[in-house]
Write an enzyme that holds these catalytic residues in place. Sequence first.
Site, PDB file in Angstrom:
ATOM      1  N   ASP A  46       0.836  -1.193   0.000  1.00 30.39           N
ATOM      2  CA  ASP A  46       0.000   0.000   0.000  1.00 30.39           C
ATOM      3  C   ASP A  46       0.872   1.245   0.000  1.00 30.39           C
ATOM      4  OD1 ASP A  46      -2.951   1.131   0.893  1.00 30.39           O
ATOM      5  OD2 ASP A  46      -1.324   2.278   1.800  1.00 30.39           O
ATOM      6  N   TYR A  51       2.908  10.009  -0.478  1.00 28.18           N
ATOM      7  CA  TYR A  51       4.033   9.402   0.241  1.00 28.18           C
ATOM      8  C   TYR A  51       5.353   9.648  -0.493  1.00 28.18           C
ATOM      9  CZ  TYR A  51       0.357   6.593   2.528  1.00 28.18           C
ATOM     10  OH  TYR A  51      -0.767   6.161   3.211  1.00 28.18           O
ATOM     11  N   LYS A 235       3.152  -1.052   9.010  1.00 31.85           N
ATOM     12  CA  LYS A 235       4.322  -0.467   8.360  1.00 31.85           C
ATOM     13  C   LYS A 235       5.543  -0.620   9.235  1.00 31.85           C
ATOM     14  CE  LYS A 235       6.001   3.182   9.293  1.00 31.85           C
ATOM     15  NZ  LYS A 235       6.589   4.474   9.690  1.00 31.85           N
ATOM     16  N   VAL A 237      10.246  -0.479   8.628  1.00 25.92           N
ATOM     17  CA  VAL A 237      11.406  -0.619   7.761  1.00 25.92           C
ATOM     18  C   VAL A 237      12.436  -1.545   8.391  1.00 25.92           C
ATOM     19  CG1 VAL A 237      11.114   1.632   6.660  1.00 25.92           C
ATOM     20  CG2 VAL A 237      12.498   1.452   8.741  1.00 25.92           C
TER      21      VAL A 237
END
Length: 280
Positions: A46, A51, A235, A237
């Site tokens: 998504d 972004y 989300k 990283v």
Amino acid sequence: MSKVPSITLNNGVEMPQLGFGVWQVPDDEAAKAVVTAIEAGYRSVDTAAIYENEVGTGKAIAASGVAREELFVTTKLWNSAKETWTRDSVLREFDASLDKLGLDYIDLYLIHWPRAMRDDYVTVWSAFAEIAESGRAKAVGVSNFKEPQLRRIIDASGLTPAVNQVELHPQLAQAELRAFHAEHGIATEAWSPLGQGKGLLEVPTIVAIAQKYGRTPAQVVLRWHLQTGNVAIPKSVTPSRIAENFDVFGFELDAEDITAIAALDEGQRLGPDPDDFDWN
């Protein structure tokens, strides 16, 4: 093969119930993060025009080694307040997203915010219907729409959104909106499914349930989303966290857990109220 369950959207398209979000991920980090997520088993990604990481996301998709038809890609129109949106301006923005992603089609295209005070979301939705008809988006939907706005676009166009992506987590469970979605065949997708890390994962109820199953609080909350029927897009990283958020299929919350989590609903938003949110 991914072990993520899918839901069937109101036009027959299959959508993975757990996806990977890239909000606030810089473009130069998005490629690595998305590749890591795909390697972990995610098949849904998504992103959004605002972004500014569609290019990196597209690079990851191209480099993943996974066939395009096995991936589900969502992006969103950032209908800024700098202009009154028309059919042509919407189509231009859609083409720009396709180009940045390097794709021939999008699986799901969303209006990012209703921007109700500008009163042009019906026009935008009409253009979305045209995009869906063309097949360049397999499904179209909205984000941050409330019931009156949903009713208005359905009545005006005859096209019901496939998805409404909204802020949703145990402290903002959105029961009434989810009931409306269920009545009209709209899938509920949760952004900030873990409450943005602003205390939800330290709530004693969540911590106790996590200890009960030998799981992390984040895994418990994501499991709650899945069992509630929501689509969730956590989300991260961090590779270990990306893998942790995907590892939610080896246990199941019991009815007592679901009841306890339901009691956490405070109706309090972490993000803006769609009725008031505008920008320049």
